[in-house]
Scaffold this motif. Structure first.
Motif, PDB file in Angstrom:
ATOM      1  N   ASN A 319     -15.017  -5.589  -6.741  1.00  0.00           N
ATOM      2  CA  ASN A 319     -14.329  -6.868  -6.468  1.00  0.00           C
ATOM      3  C   ASN A 319     -12.818  -6.759  -6.593  1.00  0.00           C
ATOM      4  OD1 ASN A 319     -15.292  -6.658  -9.352  1.00  0.00           O
ATOM      5  ND2 ASN A 319     -13.869  -8.351  -9.613  1.00  0.00           N
ATOM      6  N   LEU A 320     -12.325  -5.882  -7.494  1.00  0.00           N
ATOM      7  CA  LEU A 320     -10.874  -5.768  -7.663  1.00  0.00           C
ATOM      8  C   LEU A 320     -10.248  -4.868  -6.608  1.00  0.00           C
ATOM      9  CD1 LEU A 320     -10.445  -5.467 -11.547  1.00  0.00           C
ATOM     10  CD2 LEU A 320     -10.077  -7.467 -10.096  1.00  0.00           C
ATOM     11  N   CYS A 321     -11.055  -4.015  -5.973  1.00  0.00           N
ATOM     12  CA  CYS A 321     -10.474  -3.064  -5.028  1.00  0.00           C
ATOM     13  C   CYS A 321     -10.690  -3.549  -3.594  1.00  0.00           C
ATOM     14  CB  CYS A 321     -11.036  -1.668  -5.300  1.00  0.00           C
ATOM     15  SG  CYS A 321      -9.864  -0.389  -4.819  1.00  0.00           S
ATOM     16  N   LYS A 322     -11.796  -3.170  -2.928  1.00  0.00           N
ATOM     17  CA  LYS A 322     -12.002  -3.677  -1.566  1.00  0.00           C
ATOM     18  C   LYS A 322     -12.089  -5.203  -1.558  1.00  0.00           C
ATOM     19  CE  LYS A 322     -12.952  -3.403   2.904  1.00  0.00           C
ATOM     20  NZ  LYS A 322     -11.870  -3.244   3.889  1.00  0.00           N
ATOM     21  N   GLY A 323     -12.555  -5.790  -2.684  1.00  0.00           N
ATOM     22  CA  GLY A 323     -12.660  -7.247  -2.756  1.00  0.00           C
ATOM     23  C   GLY A 323     -11.344  -7.946  -3.041  1.00  0.00           C
ATOM     24  N   ALA A 324     -10.264  -7.199  -3.268  1.00  0.00           N
ATOM     25  CA  ALA A 324      -8.974  -7.828  -3.575  1.00  0.00           C
ATOM     26  C   ALA A 324      -7.821  -6.846  -3.318  1.00  0.00           C
ATOM     27  CB  ALA A 324      -8.950  -8.335  -5.017  1.00  0.00           C
ATOM     28  N   ALA A 325      -7.408  -6.105  -4.385  1.00  0.00           N
ATOM     29  CA  ALA A 325      -6.180  -5.314  -4.315  1.00  0.00           C
ATOM     30  C   ALA A 325      -6.243  -4.177  -3.287  1.00  0.00           C
ATOM     31  CB  ALA A 325      -5.873  -4.733  -5.695  1.00  0.00           C
ATOM     32  N   GLY A 326      -7.376  -3.495  -3.212  1.00  0.00           N
ATOM     33  CA  GLY A 326      -7.499  -2.374  -2.267  1.00  0.00           C
ATOM     34  C   GLY A 326      -7.379  -2.860  -0.835  1.00  0.00           C
ATOM     35  N   GLN A 327      -8.072  -3.954  -0.541  1.00  0.00           N
ATOM     36  CA  GLN A 327      -8.000  -4.502   0.817  1.00  0.00           C
ATOM     37  C   GLN A 327      -6.568  -4.983   1.116  1.00  0.00           C
ATOM     38  OE1 GLN A 327     -11.179  -6.254   3.575  1.00  0.00           O
ATOM     39  NE2 GLN A 327     -10.977  -7.687   1.912  1.00  0.00           N
ATOM     40  N   ALA A 328      -5.889  -5.514   0.071  1.00  0.00           N
ATOM     41  CA  ALA A 328      -4.500  -5.959   0.246  1.00  0.00           C
ATOM     42  C   ALA A 328      -3.602  -4.767   0.588  1.00  0.00           C
ATOM     43  CB  ALA A 328      -4.019  -6.662  -1.021  1.00  0.00           C
ATOM     44  N   VAL A 329      -3.810  -3.646  -0.089  1.00  0.00           N
ATOM     45  CA  VAL A 329      -3.012  -2.448   0.205  1.00  0.00           C
ATOM     46  C   VAL A 329      -3.373  -1.905   1.598  1.00  0.00           C
ATOM     47  CG1 VAL A 329      -2.587  -0.052  -0.510  1.00  0.00           C
ATOM     48  CG2 VAL A 329      -2.652  -1.876  -2.226  1.00  0.00           C
ATOM     49  N   GLN A 330      -4.645  -1.965   1.951  1.00  0.00           N
ATOM     50  CA  GLN A 330      -5.078  -1.560   3.301  1.00  0.00           C
ATOM     51  C   GLN A 330      -4.334  -2.410   4.349  1.00  0.00           C
ATOM     52  OE1 GLN A 330      -9.385  -1.798   3.617  1.00  0.00           O
ATOM     53  NE2 GLN A 330      -9.411  -1.087   5.736  1.00  0.00           N
ATOM     54  N   ASN A 331      -4.221  -3.706   4.081  1.00  0.00           N
ATOM     55  CA  ASN A 331      -3.484  -4.587   4.990  1.00  0.00           C
ATOM     56  C   ASN A 331      -2.008  -4.205   5.061  1.00  0.00           C
ATOM     57  OD1 ASN A 331      -5.465  -6.408   6.020  1.00  0.00           O
ATOM     58  ND2 ASN A 331      -5.606  -7.340   3.997  1.00  0.00           N
ATOM     59  N   MET A 332      -1.422  -3.905   3.897  1.00  0.00           N
ATOM     60  CA  MET A 332      -0.013  -3.489   3.877  1.00  0.00           C
ATOM     61  C   MET A 332       0.180  -2.236   4.722  1.00  0.00           C
ATOM     62  SD  MET A 332       2.208  -1.883   0.771  1.00  0.00           S
ATOM     63  CE  MET A 332       1.471  -0.287   1.103  1.00  0.00           C
ATOM     64  N   ASN A 333      -0.739  -1.270   4.582  1.00  0.00           N
ATOM     65  CA  ASN A 333      -0.634  -0.032   5.362  1.00  0.00           C
ATOM     66  C   ASN A 333      -0.622  -0.328   6.859  1.00  0.00           C
ATOM     67  OD1 ASN A 333      -0.545   1.721   3.172  1.00  0.00           O
ATOM     68  ND2 ASN A 333      -2.764   2.031   3.107  1.00  0.00           N
ATOM     69  N   ILE A 334      -1.515  -1.223   7.276  1.00  0.00           N
ATOM     70  CA  ILE A 334      -1.598  -1.565   8.703  1.00  0.00           C
ATOM     71  C   ILE A 334      -0.308  -2.257   9.143  1.00  0.00           C
ATOM     72  CG2 ILE A 334      -2.837  -2.974  10.409  1.00  0.00           C
ATOM     73  CD1 ILE A 334      -5.369  -2.558   8.644  1.00  0.00           C
ATOM     74  N   MET A 335       0.178  -3.177   8.332  1.00  0.00           N
ATOM     75  CA  MET A 335       1.409  -3.916   8.689  1.00  0.00           C
ATOM     76  C   MET A 335       2.608  -2.970   8.806  1.00  0.00           C
ATOM     77  SD  MET A 335       0.913  -7.025   6.029  1.00  0.00           S
ATOM     78  CE  MET A 335       1.839  -8.436   6.546  1.00  0.00           C
ATOM     79  N   MET A 336       2.659  -1.960   7.949  1.00  0.00           N
ATOM     80  CA  MET A 336       3.815  -1.059   7.915  1.00  0.00           C
ATOM     81  C   MET A 336       3.663   0.128   8.858  1.00  0.00           C
ATOM     82  SD  MET A 336       5.660  -2.694   5.850  1.00  0.00           S
ATOM     83  CE  MET A 336       7.034  -1.562   5.853  1.00  0.00           C
ATOM     84  N   GLY A 337       2.520   0.224   9.527  1.00  0.00           N
ATOM     85  CA  GLY A 337       2.300   1.364  10.426  1.00  0.00           C
ATOM     86  C   GLY A 337       1.997   2.656   9.688  1.00  0.00           C
ATOM     87  N   PHE A 338       1.570   2.570   8.428  1.00  0.00           N
ATOM     88  CA  PHE A 338       1.168   3.752   7.660  1.00  0.00           C
ATOM     89  C   PHE A 338      -0.293   4.076   7.993  1.00  0.00           C
ATOM     90  CE2 PHE A 338       4.034   2.140   3.942  1.00  0.00           C
ATOM     91  CZ  PHE A 338       5.168   2.512   4.641  1.00  0.00           C
ATOM     92  N   PRO A 339      -0.739   5.301   7.702  1.00  0.00           N
ATOM     93  CA  PRO A 339      -2.180   5.560   7.823  1.00  0.00           C
ATOM     94  C   PRO A 339      -2.952   4.542   6.985  1.00  0.00           C
ATOM     95  CG  PRO A 339      -0.989   7.600   7.442  1.00  0.00           C
ATOM     96  CD  PRO A 339       0.015   6.487   7.267  1.00  0.00           C
ATOM     97  N   GLU A 340      -4.024   3.985   7.557  1.00  0.00           N
ATOM     98  CA  GLU A 340      -4.692   2.835   6.925  1.00  0.00           C
ATOM     99  C   GLU A 340      -5.230   3.135   5.514  1.00  0.00           C
ATOM    100  OE1 GLU A 340      -7.034   0.602   9.729  1.00  0.00           O
ATOM    101  OE2 GLU A 340      -8.355  -0.109   8.134  1.00  0.00           O
ATOM    102  N   GLY A 341      -5.623   4.383   5.308  1.00  0.00           N
ATOM    103  CA  GLY A 341      -6.235   4.720   4.022  1.00  0.00           C
ATOM    104  C   GLY A 341      -5.255   5.269   3.006  1.00  0.00           C
ATOM    105  N   MET A 342      -3.946   5.222   3.324  1.00  0.00           N
ATOM    106  CA  MET A 342      -2.966   5.839   2.419  1.00  0.00           C
ATOM    107  C   MET A 342      -3.039   5.193   1.017  1.00  0.00           C
ATOM    108  SD  MET A 342       1.068   6.446   3.081  1.00  0.00           S
ATOM    109  CE  MET A 342       0.934   7.970   3.989  1.00  0.00           C
ATOM    110  N   GLY A 343      -3.161   6.023   0.006  1.00  0.00           N
ATOM    111  CA  GLY A 343      -3.236   5.523  -1.370  1.00  0.00           C
ATOM    112  C   GLY A 343      -4.586   4.945  -1.752  1.00  0.00           C
ATOM    113  N   LEU A 344      -5.548   5.046  -0.834  1.00  0.00           N
ATOM    114  CA  LEU A 344      -6.839   4.386  -1.075  1.00  0.00           C
ATOM    115  C   LEU A 344      -8.035   5.316  -0.911  1.00  0.00           C
ATOM    116  CD1 LEU A 344      -6.190   1.138   1.006  1.00  0.00           C
ATOM    117  CD2 LEU A 344      -6.339   1.278  -1.485  1.00  0.00           C
ATOM    118  N   SER A 345      -7.759   6.570  -0.641  1.00  0.00           N
ATOM    119  CA  SER A 345      -8.882   7.429  -0.243  1.00  0.00           C
ATOM    120  C   SER A 345      -9.618   8.057  -1.431  1.00  0.00           C
ATOM    121  CB  SER A 345      -8.390   8.518   0.708  1.00  0.00           C
ATOM    122  OG  SER A 345      -7.341   9.221   0.083  1.00  0.00           O
TER     123      SER A 345
END
Ligand SMILES: NC(=O)c1ccc[n+]([C@@H]2O[C@H](COP(=O)([O-])OP(=O)(O)OC[C@H]3O[C@@H](n4cnc5c(N)ncnc54)[C@H](OP(=O)(O)O)[C@@H]3O)[C@@H](O)[C@H]2O)c1
Length: 350
Positions: A319-345
């Protein structure tokens, strides 16, 4: 070689559980610089490790009292704040051209009237609801790229929506009469949880709450209806488990048509085989919390009840990762044009 520009980040609500998880994830993100962390009720700035023991010797960034709208040079502002608070903060950052990722429920409905009866506070910035993009990359990736305000999905809705979407979209199950039973670790209630969540009440215990009236119900139905074109209605019962993290959801669905389970599995596979954070289990297997906790994965399995013929879907996530913070970072990666899984793999932990 050109060095890629780092994303400067402010985290609001860094003293809470999801804010703390964002700090943890971003400290291992090679293209992020945390420029500010704030919270509420902090008379003097204190190093982050004063709030989070696991940051001692790792992170000295100060956490200070929030000054609403003061984003400095941050490219992205994460709002890890309660609903009702985010709707007041988000417009201030949005107006100053910071890109905002809100973890609360305040912008998850395009039409604010859908909140009525589920959230007590009247919306103070309804005009932004139409601007916000629902931050579920698997379903809204293109819109997320250029979004200025992300409504990060709820923890229970993340697993439920991703699990049910292909079956409803392809017409393998009825869109109505879906039953969702979920069990969550207690961090889902935030750090200021009430009496039933205190250790003597919770330890060795397991209980249902807000039965049939949880605020994530309309979110699940609304988003699934939007992406499938069907009028989805499900009933949802959350439970609390005496553990820190993790959500396991079981979904009972009336089958439509004659497709064999293998055919349904093949369809799911074609939807999700390229999704790096969705792991579809082989038929006969079922996910568990240990496999996902600490990671950004959602694990999904498909089954059929031998007596009723119902399709049963089981899903697990942190719940804290894909359910919250992880998904938020995934969104940030997409917004910034970074690889989607950066920092999350990274994988989960024991
Ligand atoms: N926990 C989960 O699993 C989860 C999953 C998905 C989404 N969410 C959502 O994410 C948001 C944060 O949840 P959480 O579990 O992290 O809650 P939490 O542990 O209660 O943390 C919320 C943080 O926001 C701070 N805060 C409150 N008002 C503020 C203000 N005006 N300015 C700055 N900071 C303020 C709080 O500080 P004080 O404690 O000092 O007030 C606290 O540190 C909520 O909207 C929640 O619904 C949570």
């Amino acid at each position: 070689m050109n060095e890629q520009k780092k994303c400067r980040v402010k985290i609001v609500g860094g003293t809470g559980y999801t804010g703390g998880e964002i700090i943890r994830l971003l400290l291992n993100h090679p293209l992020t610089e945390i420029v500010a962390i704030t919270g509420a009720g902090i008379p003097q700035p204190q190093p982050a490790w004063r709030f989070w023991g696991w940051l001692r010797g790792v992170c000295d960034i100060p956490i200070a009292e929030e000054t609403p709208g003061e984003g400095g040079n941050a490219d992205v502002v994460f709002l890890s704040t309660p609903h009702g608070v985010s709707m007041k903060l988000a417009p201030l950052y949005y107006e100053k051209s910071h890109r905002v990722i809100d973890l609360s429920a305040d912008y998850r409905f395009e039409d604010v009237s859908e909140r009525e009866g589920w959230y007590a506070d009247e919306h103070t910035s309804p005009e932004l609801c139409k601007e916000a993009v629902y931050g579920m990359p698997e379903l809204f990736r293109e819109q997320i790229k250029s979004a200025r305000l992300i409504a990060n999905p709820g923890c229970y809705p993340t697993a439920a929506i991703l699990s049910l979407y292909p079956a409803i979209k392809e017409g393998f199950i009825e869109a109505t009469g879906i039953h969702i039973a979920s069990a969550s670790g207690v961090s889902g209630a935030g750090k200021n949880a009430k009496l039933p969540f205190h250790h003597p009440e919770l330890d060795q215990n397991y209980f249902a709450y807000r039965v049939g009236s949880h605020q994530h119900s309309p979110e699940i139905n609304s988003i699934l209806s939007r992406v499938t074109g069907a009028k989805v209605s499900s009933s949802f019962v959350p439970h609390v488990l005496p553990i820190r993290r993790g959500i396991l959801s079981t979904m009972f669905c009336r089958k439509k048509g004659n497709a064999a389970l293998q055919q349904i599995w093949d369809a799911y596979n074609s939807y999700y085989e390229k999704e790096m954070f969705i792991r579809l289990y082989a038929l006969g297997e079922a996910p568990n919390l240990q496999a996902v906790c600490g990671s950004n994965f959602v694990d999904i399995s498909l089954h059929q009840d031998q007596i009723t013929g119902e399709v049963i879907i089981v899903a697990a996530e942190d719940n804290l990762c894909k359910g919250a913070a992880g998904q938020a970072v995934q969104n940030m990666n997409i917004m910034m044009g970074f690889p989607e899984g950066m920092g999350l793999s990274h994988p989960g932990t024991l």
